[in-house]
Design an enzyme around this catalytic site. Structure first.
Site, short mmCIF file in Angstrom:
data_model
loop_
_atom_site.label_atom_id
_atom_site.label_comp_id
_atom_site.label_asym_id
_atom_site.label_seq_id
_atom_site.Cartn_x
_atom_site.Cartn_y
_atom_site.Cartn_z
N SER A 32 0.82 -1.21 0.00
CA SER A 32 0.00 0.00 0.00
C SER A 32 0.85 1.26 0.00
O SER A 32 0.57 2.23 -0.71
CB SER A 32 -0.93 0.02 1.22
N GLU A 53 3.77 -1.72 15.28
CA GLU A 53 4.28 -0.37 15.00
C GLU A 53 5.25 0.15 16.07
O GLU A 53 6.23 0.83 15.74
CB GLU A 53 3.12 0.60 14.83
N PHE A 78 -1.20 5.00 12.26
CA PHE A 78 -0.54 4.03 13.12
C PHE A 78 0.75 4.58 13.72
O PHE A 78 1.20 4.11 14.77
CB PHE A 78 -0.24 2.75 12.35
N ARG A 162 -2.31 9.21 -0.55
CA ARG A 162 -2.53 7.97 -1.29
C ARG A 162 -2.68 8.19 -2.78
O ARG A 162 -2.07 7.50 -3.60
CB ARG A 162 -3.78 7.26 -0.75
#
Length: 312
Positions: A32, A53, A78, A162
């Site tokens: 991603s 994380e 995150f 994104r």
């Protein structure tokens, strides 16, 4: 047009080909964030830690202590929320050379939903001592900012969107620490924006011009450090609007308000962004329209303020 996440991955691949210090620590989202491009090109400097994380921050810190300049790769939410404590303790307090790439940041994150949206990251990371905070407008600024961050001595938070947006700059762009950019001039209002929201604000300024409103447009790619004097020098008499894909609390609007409140000519700043409250899941265009951040809605909101005599 290219998506920032793709450009980020490609730029790191290129950097690592000549700089053996560049490494990537990923949190199970390489396909991603496009860290998978780095993993394929430089597998010996790619570490996959899974959905852990806080651990990935610790690993990156350790790598920085032996000379590497590691990048953290996962969704921004995150990092700025789940991994905040080790970022504060290990990275910020020590000034470690850890670079934090907050992917899928902002309101729009595909189909991941509101649990994965991060519209508080500017406020959180801007308050972190020693942390550089960058929100590039497009693919060209993202590439230049990534290259700067890789060489910078100290922690960096880089907001990575994104999806692709209409470019604001071109291949001639050069990143300068703390610089602000006057994208167009105008006399009726000043609009200040950051990140990929600037692309939408450029379009909004065109819509305003068709309505007879001449807007000065300023882009702020680096929220910290910032050349506050240069920003204040670009402000002019008349209404000032900040526009950001972020909460109106603690982000760009808060930053501009802080600067102007301590200047010789204090101003009222009209902050356009997400109000205090949780966002919701939905398609990108729906969310932009709902929260007043599409080009049409930005132009409309500014026209409404001007129509009721907002002149301070």
């Amino acid at each position: 047009m290219k998506a920032q996440r793709n450009v980020w991955g490609e730029t790191l691949v290129d950097l690592a080909s000549t700089d053996p210090r560049v490494a990537v620590v990923d949190g199970d989202l390489a396909n991603s964030t496009k860290a998978d491009l780095f993993a394929e090109a430089h597998p010996d400097r790619f570490i996959e830690v899974g959905i852990a994380e806080q651990n990935m921050v610790g690993i990156a810190f350790g790598l920085s202590m032996v000379g590497y300049r590691p990048w953290l790769s996962t969704f921004g939410v995150f990092l700025t929320h789940r991994a905040l404590d080790p970022i504060r303790m290990l990275v910020s307090q020590t000034g470690a050379n850890v670079k934090i790439a907050g992917a899928y940041s902002g309101l729009l994150n595909g189909g991941s939903g509101k649990t994965h949206q991060d519209v508080e990251d500017f406020a959180i990371m801007r308050a972190m001592p020693g942390m550089a905070v960058i929100a590039p407008a497009d693919e060209f600024e993202l590439a230049a900012a990534t290259r700067w961050a890789a060489e910078h001595d100290g922690p960096v938070y880089l907001r990575v969107a994104r999806d692709a947006v209409a470019p604001v700059f071109d291949e001639r762009y050069r990143f300068e620490v703390g610089a602000v950019h006057l994208l167009r001039d105008g006399a009726d209002a000043t609009i200040i924006s950051t990140g990929v929201q600037t692309s939408r604000v450029v379009e909004a300024a065109g819509l305003l011009e068709r309505q007879g409103v001449s807007a000065r447009l300023i882009h702020v790619p680096m929220l910290k450090p910032l050349d506050g004097g240069s920003l204040l020098a670009l402000l002019q008499p008349g209404p000032v609007f900040t526009v950001e894909e972020h909460s109106v609390i603690g982000g760009l609007g808060g930053l501009v308000a802080e600067l102007t409140s301590s200047s010789d000519v204090p101003r009222t700043i009209h902050r356009l962004g997400l109000a205090d409250g949780w966002s919701e899941s939905g398609p990108a265009e729906f969310l932009l329209d709902k929260y007043g951040l599409s080009a049409d809605r930005v132009a409309g909101r500014i026209l409404e303020r001007l129509a009721v005599g907002v002149l301070s």
